[in-house]
Design a protein around this motif. Structure first.
Motif, PDB file in Angstrom:
ATOM      1  N   LEU A  15       0.831  -1.380  -0.082  1.00 38.79           N
ATOM      2  CA  LEU A  15       0.037   0.021  -0.043  1.00 38.79           C
ATOM      3  C   LEU A  15       0.822   1.309   0.029  1.00 38.79           C
ATOM      4  CD1 LEU A  15      -2.786  -0.974   2.509  1.00 38.79           C
ATOM      5  CD2 LEU A  15      -3.100  -0.779  -0.003  1.00 38.79           C
ATOM      6  N   LEU A  16       2.111   1.373   0.695  1.00 36.15           N
ATOM      7  CA  LEU A  16       2.820   2.471   0.806  1.00 36.15           C
ATOM      8  C   LEU A  16       3.225   2.442  -0.558  1.00 36.15           C
ATOM      9  CD1 LEU A  16       4.779   1.907   4.037  1.00 36.15           C
ATOM     10  CD2 LEU A  16       3.558   3.901   3.366  1.00 36.15           C
ATOM     11  N   ALA A  17       3.690   1.619  -1.317  1.00 37.73           N
ATOM     12  CA  ALA A  17       4.397   1.580  -2.598  1.00 37.73           C
ATOM     13  C   ALA A  17       3.201   2.324  -3.638  1.00 37.73           C
ATOM     14  CB  ALA A  17       4.715   0.411  -3.350  1.00 37.73           C
ATOM     15  N   VAL A  18       1.895   1.977  -3.590  1.00 37.17           N
ATOM     16  CA  VAL A  18       0.747   2.340  -4.582  1.00 37.17           C
ATOM     17  C   VAL A  18       0.704   3.982  -3.683  1.00 37.17           C
ATOM     18  CG1 VAL A  18      -1.715   2.421  -4.772  1.00 37.17           C
ATOM     19  CG2 VAL A  18      -0.480   0.463  -4.635  1.00 37.17           C
ATOM     20  N   LEU A  19       0.842   4.156  -2.548  1.00 35.02           N
ATOM     21  CA  LEU A  19       0.533   5.284  -2.055  1.00 35.02           C
ATOM     22  C   LEU A  19       1.641   6.610  -2.553  1.00 35.02           C
ATOM     23  CD1 LEU A  19      -1.048   7.485  -0.496  1.00 35.02           C
ATOM     24  CD2 LEU A  19       0.129   6.834   1.520  1.00 35.02           C
ATOM     25  N   SER A  20       2.922   5.755  -2.713  1.00 36.02           N
ATOM     26  CA  SER A  20       4.043   6.579  -3.293  1.00 36.02           C
ATOM     27  C   SER A  20       3.752   7.139  -4.695  1.00 36.02           C
ATOM     28  CB  SER A  20       5.256   5.856  -2.962  1.00 36.02           C
ATOM     29  OG  SER A  20       5.395   5.053  -4.057  1.00 36.02           O
ATOM     30  N   VAL A  21       3.017   6.211  -5.437  1.00 33.93           N
ATOM     31  CA  VAL A  21       2.882   6.630  -6.782  1.00 33.93           C
ATOM     32  C   VAL A  21       1.782   7.729  -6.933  1.00 33.93           C
ATOM     33  CG1 VAL A  21       2.000   5.722  -9.144  1.00 33.93           C
ATOM     34  CG2 VAL A  21       3.516   4.297  -7.839  1.00 33.93           C
ATOM     35  N   LEU A  22       0.914   7.395  -6.261  1.00 32.08           N
ATOM     36  CA  LEU A  22      -0.380   8.482  -6.221  1.00 32.08           C
ATOM     37  C   LEU A  22       0.038   9.862  -5.720  1.00 32.08           C
ATOM     38  CD1 LEU A  22      -3.050   6.128  -4.749  1.00 32.08           C
ATOM     39  CD2 LEU A  22      -2.843   6.810  -7.215  1.00 32.08           C
ATOM     40  N   TRP A  23       0.792   9.843  -4.685  1.00 34.06           N
ATOM     41  CA  TRP A  23       1.221  11.353  -4.018  1.00 34.06           C
ATOM     42  C   TRP A  23       2.554  11.601  -4.891  1.00 34.06           C
ATOM     43  CZ3 TRP A  23       1.007  10.913   2.040  1.00 34.06           C
ATOM     44  CH2 TRP A  23      -0.286  11.298   2.268  1.00 34.06           C
ATOM     45  N   GLY A  24       3.258  10.891  -5.372  1.00 33.04           N
ATOM     46  CA  GLY A  24       4.018  11.445  -6.375  1.00 33.04           C
ATOM     47  C   GLY A  24       3.801  12.195  -7.689  1.00 33.04           C
ATOM     48  N   GLY A  25       2.765  11.750  -8.013  1.00 28.81           N
ATOM     49  CA  GLY A  25       1.918  12.470  -9.360  1.00 28.81           C
ATOM     50  C   GLY A  25       1.683  13.794  -8.658  1.00 28.81           C
ATOM     51  N   SER A  26       1.508  14.087  -7.757  1.00 24.40           N
ATOM     52  CA  SER A  26       1.042  15.434  -7.388  1.00 24.40           C
ATOM     53  C   SER A  26       1.791  16.620  -7.654  1.00 24.40           C
ATOM     54  CB  SER A  26       0.528  15.720  -5.710  1.00 24.40           C
ATOM     55  OG  SER A  26       1.780  15.381  -4.962  1.00 24.40           O
ATOM     56  N   PHE A  27       3.148  16.170  -7.704  1.00 26.04           N
ATOM     57  CA  PHE A  27       3.946  17.320  -8.003  1.00 26.04           C
ATOM     58  C   PHE A  27       4.183  17.615  -9.322  1.00 26.04           C
ATOM     59  CE2 PHE A  27       5.523  15.608  -3.873  1.00 26.04           C
ATOM     60  CZ  PHE A  27       6.120  16.610  -3.107  1.00 26.04           C
ATOM     61  N   PHE A  28       3.988  16.595 -10.213  1.00 24.79           N
ATOM     62  CA  PHE A  28       3.650  16.842 -11.696  1.00 24.79           C
ATOM     63  C   PHE A  28       2.514  17.447 -11.780  1.00 24.79           C
ATOM     64  CE2 PHE A  28       1.538  15.249 -15.258  1.00 24.79           C
ATOM     65  CZ  PHE A  28       2.431  15.701 -16.396  1.00 24.79           C
ATOM     66  N   ALA A  32       2.033  21.318 -13.561  1.00 24.28           N
ATOM     67  CA  ALA A  32       1.247  21.761 -14.735  1.00 24.28           C
ATOM     68  C   ALA A  32       0.264  22.651 -14.518  1.00 24.28           C
ATOM     69  CB  ALA A  32       0.600  20.379 -15.435  1.00 24.28           C
ATOM     70  N   ALA A  33      -0.338  22.541 -13.377  1.00 18.12           N
ATOM     71  CA  ALA A  33      -1.714  23.361 -13.165  1.00 18.12           C
ATOM     72  C   ALA A  33      -1.135  24.826 -12.883  1.00 18.12           C
ATOM     73  CB  ALA A  33      -2.586  22.799 -12.265  1.00 18.12           C
ATOM     74  N   LEU A  34      -0.011  25.066 -12.071  1.00 23.93           N
ATOM     75  CA  LEU A  34       0.171  26.236 -11.685  1.00 23.93           C
ATOM     76  C   LEU A  34       0.446  27.262 -12.895  1.00 23.93           C
ATOM     77  CD1 LEU A  34       2.737  25.581  -8.629  1.00 23.93           C
ATOM     78  CD2 LEU A  34       0.365  26.496  -8.595  1.00 23.93           C
ATOM     79  N   GLN A  94       6.539  25.602  -4.535  1.00 23.71           N
ATOM     80  CA  GLN A  94       6.641  25.179  -5.899  1.00 23.71           C
ATOM     81  C   GLN A  94       6.472  26.615  -7.094  1.00 23.71           C
ATOM     82  OE1 GLN A  94       4.348  21.037  -5.939  1.00 23.71           O
ATOM     83  NE2 GLN A  94       5.430  21.464  -7.960  1.00 23.71           N
ATOM     84  N   THR A  95       6.088  27.507  -6.511  1.00 26.43           N
ATOM     85  CA  THR A  95       6.143  28.634  -7.432  1.00 26.43           C
ATOM     86  C   THR A  95       7.488  29.534  -7.405  1.00 26.43           C
ATOM     87  OG1 THR A  95       5.303  30.540  -5.847  1.00 26.43           O
ATOM     88  CG2 THR A  95       3.770  29.107  -7.291  1.00 26.43           C
ATOM     89  N   PHE A  96       8.421  28.975  -6.382  1.00 23.85           N
ATOM     90  CA  PHE A  96       9.723  29.443  -6.252  1.00 23.85           C
ATOM     91  C   PHE A  96      10.773  28.486  -6.578  1.00 23.85           C
ATOM     92  CE2 PHE A  96       7.015  32.144  -3.372  1.00 23.85           C
ATOM     93  CZ  PHE A  96       7.387  33.308  -3.806  1.00 23.85           C
ATOM     94  N   GLY A 157      10.885  29.554  -0.824  1.00 22.94           N
ATOM     95  CA  GLY A 157      10.303  28.344  -1.234  1.00 22.94           C
ATOM     96  C   GLY A 157      10.648  27.107  -0.642  1.00 22.94           C
ATOM     97  N   ILE A 158      11.727  27.173   0.073  1.00 16.95           N
ATOM     98  CA  ILE A 158      12.320  25.804   0.797  1.00 16.95           C
ATOM     99  C   ILE A 158      11.904  26.021   1.894  1.00 16.95           C
ATOM    100  CG2 ILE A 158      14.371  24.898   1.798  1.00 16.95           C
ATOM    101  CD1 ILE A 158      16.052  25.706  -0.550  1.00 16.95           C
ATOM    102  N   LEU A 159      11.724  26.969   2.671  1.00 17.31           N
ATOM    103  CA  LEU A 159      11.320  27.131   3.821  1.00 17.31           C
ATOM    104  C   LEU A 159       9.811  26.829   3.847  1.00 17.31           C
ATOM    105  CD1 LEU A 159      12.765  30.208   5.386  1.00 17.31           C
ATOM    106  CD2 LEU A 159      13.340  27.907   6.048  1.00 17.31           C
ATOM    107  N   LEU A 160       8.768  27.136   2.928  1.00 17.93           N
ATOM    108  CA  LEU A 160       7.449  26.810   2.691  1.00 17.93           C
ATOM    109  C   LEU A 160       7.389  25.412   2.745  1.00 17.93           C
ATOM    110  CD1 LEU A 160       6.141  29.610   0.343  1.00 17.93           C
ATOM    111  CD2 LEU A 160       5.756  29.517   2.717  1.00 17.93           C
ATOM    112  N   CYS A 161       7.960  24.675   1.717  1.00 15.41           N
ATOM    113  CA  CYS A 161       7.887  23.241   1.709  1.00 15.41           C
ATOM    114  C   CYS A 161       8.242  22.434   2.952  1.00 15.41           C
ATOM    115  CB  CYS A 161       8.864  22.743   0.472  1.00 15.41           C
ATOM    116  SG  CYS A 161       8.411  23.200  -1.148  1.00 15.41           S
ATOM    117  N   LEU A 162       9.421  22.824   3.545  1.00 13.48           N
ATOM    118  CA  LEU A 162       9.891  22.530   4.963  1.00 13.48           C
ATOM    119  C   LEU A 162       8.336  22.626   5.997  1.00 13.48           C
ATOM    120  CD1 LEU A 162      13.468  23.418   5.504  1.00 13.48           C
ATOM    121  CD2 LEU A 162      12.573  21.043   5.038  1.00 13.48           C
ATOM    122  N   GLY A 163       7.920  23.635   5.952  1.00  9.31           N
ATOM    123  CA  GLY A 163       6.698  24.096   6.784  1.00  9.31           C
ATOM    124  C   GLY A 163       5.639  23.034   6.368  1.00  9.31           C
TER     125      GLY A 163
END
Length: 303
Positions: A15-28, A32-34, A94-96, A157-163
């Motif tokens: 399930l962790l492997a499946v979730l990594s695929v689903l959440w990994g796609g969120s960055f892509f 694209a949407a931004l 991700q805008t930075f 941007g780095i600080l935001l992602c760490l937050g």
């Protein structure tokens, strides 16, 4: 298996492997949407469409709604800590910075989770787990490379992602304390519903999305992928793992995300895999074995 158990069984690794695929796609999908949508509006669409997708399933399963303010309180906490704050911080980040760097910073989530759980007295701060997470972060850096560029606002941007990663750590604590008996589908749906209300207010005040130009087909495709795959389906899997193996263990998925992204690129797009990426994957795999603990116990027994 108790959700406080530090081990993960074979089903949950899958399930962790499946979730990594689903959440990994969120960055892509975010990247694209931004191109056409501002960040807070994108987060609002993500949670709103995710909730709309899950609501019919909730009815089909016959899961009742929370009763009164007390019943909704846990989902308000989860919506804020698991959706509104981290989604917004990471998408603005991700805008930075590039998506690849954002995914690396997201991989600090297990470390923050371990520290938050220990500070709250929910889990013992095992040196094995801390060492395993630290080793995993080294593997992620090897795998993806920092990819740092000189661009305005990169440090911000780095600080935001760490937050955002820190917020996920507090979300894990909230899930442990508040959602022990809630069904995964109900938890996923109710937290997204609450998040939709909060993001409607935030995006409406800050960005006034009704004034924006209508996005193109590519952007809407990315938004739908983000809502259906990286949000609705991903959260059903996420809360299933939380119930079975615990909140700290489910956050290990962020170490797997860069690995699955590279494997998908190789399998689907025919992208080559470099020696550096193989080395990084091996280090991450070793880190997960250290965190799991069973490999070290077997070695001690055989010694």
């Amino acid at each position: 298996m108790s959700p406080t158990d530090s081990r993960i069984d074979a089903r949950d690794w899958s399930l962790l492997a499946v979730l990594s695929v689903l959440w990994g796609g969120s960055f892509f999908f975010n990247g694209a949407a931004l191109r056409e949508l501002p960040p807070l509006t994108l987060v609002f669409l993500r949670v709103a469409l995710g909730a709309a997708i899950l609501l019919p399933l909730l009815r089909m399963q016959g899961i009742g709604w929370p009763k009164g303010m007390t019943g909704w309180t846990p989902f308000v906490a989860m919506g804020l800590l698991n959706n509104v704050i981290p989604f917004s911080l990471i998408v603005i980040g991700q805008t930075f910075i590039p998506s690849g760097l954002a995914s690396i910073l997201n991989a600090t989530t297990p470390l923050f989770t371990v520290l938050v759980m220990a500070a709250a007295g929910e889990e013992t701060l095992h040196i094995r787990r801390v060492a395993g997470v630290a080793l995993g972060l080294v593997g992620v850096v090897i795998l993806r490379g920092w990819g740092l560029e000189t661009r305005p606002g990169q440090g911000f941007g780095i600080l935001l992602c760490l937050g955002g990663a820190l917020s996920y750590g507090f979300a894990a604590l909230a899930a442990r304390r508040l959602l022990r008996d809630s069904p995964p589908l109900g938890t996923a749906t109710f937290q997204l519903m609450v998040s939709t209300v909060m993001m409607a207010i935030v995006a409406g005040v800050v960005e006034q999305p009704w004034r924006l130009a209508v996005p193109g087909v590519a952007t809407w495709s990315a938004v739908l992928g983000l809502a259906a795959l990286s949000t609705a389906l991903a959260y059903i899997v996420f809360f299933q793992i939380v119930r079975r193996s615990g909140a700290s263990n489910v956050m290990l998925v962020t170490l797997l995300i860069p690995v699955t992204a590279i494997l998908l690129g190789w399998l689907v797009l025919g992208e080559p895999i470099s020696a550096r990426e193989i080395a990084g994957a091996i280090v991450i795999g070793s880190a997960l074995l250290v965190i799991d603990g069973r490999a070290s116990r077997l070695l001690r027994r055989s010694a």
